[in-house]
Design a protein around this motif. Structure first.
Motif, short mmCIF file in Angstrom:
data_model
loop_
_atom_site.label_atom_id
_atom_site.label_comp_id
_atom_site.label_asym_id
_atom_site.label_seq_id
_atom_site.Cartn_x
_atom_site.Cartn_y
_atom_site.Cartn_z
N PHE A 135 -3.87 0.03 -8.70
CA PHE A 135 -2.97 0.08 -7.56
C PHE A 135 -1.71 -0.76 -7.84
O PHE A 135 -0.61 -0.38 -7.43
N ALA A 136 -1.87 -1.89 -8.53
CA ALA A 136 -0.71 -2.70 -8.89
C ALA A 136 0.22 -1.92 -9.82
O ALA A 136 1.46 -2.00 -9.70
N ILE A 137 -0.34 -1.15 -10.75
CA ILE A 137 0.47 -0.31 -11.63
C ILE A 137 1.21 0.73 -10.81
O ILE A 137 2.41 0.98 -11.03
N TRP A 138 0.54 1.34 -9.84
CA TRP A 138 1.21 2.33 -8.99
C TRP A 138 2.31 1.69 -8.16
O TRP A 138 3.34 2.32 -7.91
N ILE A 139 2.12 0.46 -7.72
CA ILE A 139 3.18 -0.25 -7.01
C ILE A 139 4.41 -0.40 -7.89
O ILE A 139 5.55 -0.24 -7.44
N GLY A 140 4.19 -0.68 -9.17
CA GLY A 140 5.32 -0.76 -10.10
C GLY A 140 6.04 0.56 -10.23
O GLY A 140 7.27 0.61 -10.22
N LEU A 141 5.28 1.66 -10.32
CA LEU A 141 5.90 2.99 -10.42
C LEU A 141 6.67 3.33 -9.14
O LEU A 141 7.77 3.89 -9.19
N GLY A 142 6.09 2.98 -8.00
CA GLY A 142 6.76 3.24 -6.73
C GLY A 142 8.03 2.41 -6.58
O GLY A 142 9.06 2.90 -6.08
N THR A 143 8.00 1.16 -7.04
CA THR A 143 9.18 0.29 -6.98
C THR A 143 10.30 0.86 -7.83
O THR A 143 11.46 0.93 -7.40
N LYS A 144 9.97 1.29 -9.02
CA LYS A 144 10.98 1.88 -9.90
C LYS A 144 11.55 3.15 -9.30
O LYS A 144 12.77 3.39 -9.30
N GLY A 145 10.68 3.98 -8.75
CA GLY A 145 11.14 5.25 -8.19
C GLY A 145 12.10 5.06 -7.03
O GLY A 145 13.14 5.72 -6.94
N VAL A 204 0.84 -1.20 0.00
CA VAL A 204 0.00 0.00 0.00
C VAL A 204 0.87 1.26 0.00
O VAL A 204 0.61 2.22 -0.74
N LEU A 205 1.93 1.25 0.81
CA LEU A 205 2.82 2.40 0.84
C LEU A 205 3.53 2.60 -0.50
O LEU A 205 3.66 3.72 -0.98
N LEU A 206 3.98 1.49 -1.11
CA LEU A 206 4.61 1.59 -2.43
C LEU A 206 3.65 2.16 -3.46
O LEU A 206 4.03 2.99 -4.30
N GLY A 207 2.39 1.70 -3.44
CA GLY A 207 1.40 2.20 -4.38
C GLY A 207 1.13 3.68 -4.21
O GLY A 207 1.04 4.43 -5.19
N LEU A 208 1.02 4.13 -2.97
CA LEU A 208 0.78 5.56 -2.71
C LEU A 208 1.99 6.39 -3.13
O LEU A 208 1.84 7.49 -3.67
N ILE A 209 3.19 5.86 -2.89
CA ILE A 209 4.39 6.56 -3.33
C ILE A 209 4.43 6.67 -4.85
O ILE A 209 4.74 7.71 -5.42
N GLY A 210 4.09 5.56 -5.52
CA GLY A 210 4.07 5.57 -6.97
C GLY A 210 3.07 6.55 -7.53
O GLY A 210 3.32 7.22 -8.53
N LEU A 211 1.91 6.66 -6.88
CA LEU A 211 0.86 7.57 -7.34
C LEU A 211 1.22 9.03 -7.07
O LEU A 211 1.10 9.88 -7.96
N VAL A 212 1.65 9.31 -5.85
CA VAL A 212 1.82 10.71 -5.43
C VAL A 212 3.19 11.26 -5.79
O VAL A 212 3.30 12.39 -6.28
N VAL A 213 4.23 10.45 -5.59
CA VAL A 213 5.59 10.96 -5.75
C VAL A 213 6.13 10.73 -7.16
O VAL A 213 6.69 11.64 -7.78
N TYR A 214 5.95 9.52 -7.67
CA TYR A 214 6.56 9.16 -8.95
C TYR A 214 5.54 9.10 -10.09
O TYR A 214 5.89 8.66 -11.18
N GLY A 215 4.32 9.50 -9.82
CA GLY A 215 3.36 9.60 -10.92
C GLY A 215 3.74 10.74 -11.83
O GLY A 215 4.42 11.68 -11.45
N PHE A 216 3.31 10.69 -13.06
CA PHE A 216 3.63 11.76 -13.99
C PHE A 216 2.42 12.01 -14.88
O PHE A 216 1.57 11.13 -15.04
N PRO A 217 2.33 13.19 -15.46
CA PRO A 217 1.14 13.52 -16.27
C PRO A 217 1.15 12.84 -17.63
O PRO A 217 1.46 13.45 -18.64
N SER A 218 0.85 11.58 -17.65
CA SER A 218 0.81 10.81 -18.89
C SER A 218 -0.57 10.21 -19.06
O SER A 218 -1.42 10.28 -18.19
#
Length: 353
Positions: free
Chosen positions: A342-352, A292-306
């Motif tokens: 949320f799984a996609i956001w977890i991927g973005l958070g993991t990469k970040g 859950v923390l990874l997903g939120l990080i991916g959404l809020v911190v490492y998300g991008f306007p795409s």
């Protein structure tokens, strides 16, 4: 990708229901299996696409009919997890490979091993196929605009046709149509498509390609024509024949889910609050606190306007909204698209990280 799919299939096969079961909310399994094998019509909304795909799996020379359709759910879920991997790694195409594939694996396993998703991968139900279709819609929708008009026309036709066919499996696909049409038709004024450029400056530097929207609408209608399969089946008087949809009125009752319309918009405010509280706990069950923390990080911190960023947010919001306002006991099943996001956001958070 091979390791992801084979490992998930091993898990699913080890836990696959050997026959017909009502476990994991699978009380519709007998209806779907029988309708598929007899050329019949299951409960509303008819699910014509599911019937065709399930019939193909029922031709396999292994196990019982129930086992074969259970196997279909396992394969559909494994392919859905693969698409999560592909979507995440493609969105990180500018990153180093050693950053992209671990993020893709984290997202693929987060989705494929989420308990609710896993529960639908081992029984006969429509949700595994629907998860795959939602991910195909996301995958095609986030593709950048093509430089060739012929290539763009083909992409628009695939997007529209897929939307129509997906509604032939579950009408909640309709909730994705506004975002799919918009995301698939936006263009940068100074470029052929919206990229993952950092910053939000492009938000006021875009235009809508009306021709693209029209093409997608036309092909979506073509995909929706799969519902014409239902009256043809009804004319053969099959043993499973919900609504007997041989007239336009009866077909509309079936396709629109008339039997269940009393469930819509009848959730009280206390019930909504209770569901939100329960689903917050359910989210923790799916991914654990680290996920859950990874997903939120991916959404809020490492998300991008795409395209992917906004489509995933839309998918999560509409699935939550529908599940809140649909008063059935199993409304939590409609949260699976939110778990996809949320799984996609977890991927973005993991990469970040």
């Amino acid at each position: 990708t091979v390791f992801l799919v084979t490992s998930l299939m091993a898990v699913y096969m080890f836990t696959l229901a050997p026959g017909l079961t009502w476990a994991n909310g699978g009380s519709d399994g007998g209806d779907l299996i029988t309708a598929s094998i007899t050329g019949g019509i299951p409960h509303p909304t008819g699910y014509p696409l599911y019937l065709l795909v399930a019939r193909l799996f029922q031709l396999l020379p292994v196990g019982s009919l129930a086992f074969r359709t259970n196997l279909m759910s396992a394969i559909m879920t494994a392919l859905a997890a693969l698409l999560v991997y592909v979507i995440v790694t493609r969105s990180l195409i500018t990153s180093r490979v050693n950053q992209a594939w671990p993020a893709g694996l984290a997202a693929g396993y987060a989705f494929g091993l989420a308990p609710l998703v896993w529960s639908q991968a081992v029984i006969t139900e429509v949700y595994a196929l629907q998860a795959l279709l939602v991910l195909l819609i996301i995958y095609l929708s986030v593709q950048p605009a093509q430089t060739s008009s012929l290539s763009q026309n083909r992409l628009d036709s695939r997007r529209g046709l897929l939307l129509g066919l997906a509604m032939g499996n579950h009408l909640t696909t309709l909730l994705l149509v506004p975002a799919a049409l918009w995301v698939g038709a936006i263009r940068r004024r100074d470029d052929s498509g919206v990229t993952s450029k950092s910053g939000f400056g492009w938000l006021w530097n875009w235009r809508l390609d009306g021709y693209s929207v029209c093409r997608q609408f036309v092909w979506m209608g073509t995909g929706l024509s799969i519902y014409l399969l239902l009256p043809f089946r009804a004319l053969a008087h099959p043993p499973i024949n919900w609504g007997n949809p041989i007239t336009p009125g009866r077909l509309w009752w079936l396709v629109s889910g008339g039997l269940y319309q009393s469930y819509y918009l009848h959730t009280s405010l206390p019930e909504i609050w209770e569901r939100l509280h329960a689903w917050a706990a359910l989210l923790l069950v799916q991914f654990g606190l680290p996920g859950v923390l990874l997903g939120l990080i991916g959404l809020v911190v490492y998300g991008f306007p795409s395209r992917l960023y906004f489509f995933s947010i839309w998918t999560a919001l509409v699935s939550i909204s529908f599940a809140l306002l649909y008063g059935s006991d199993d409304s939590y099943m409609y949260l699976i698209p939110m778990f996809i996001s949320f799984a996609i956001w977890i991927g973005l958070g993991t990469k970040g990280l």
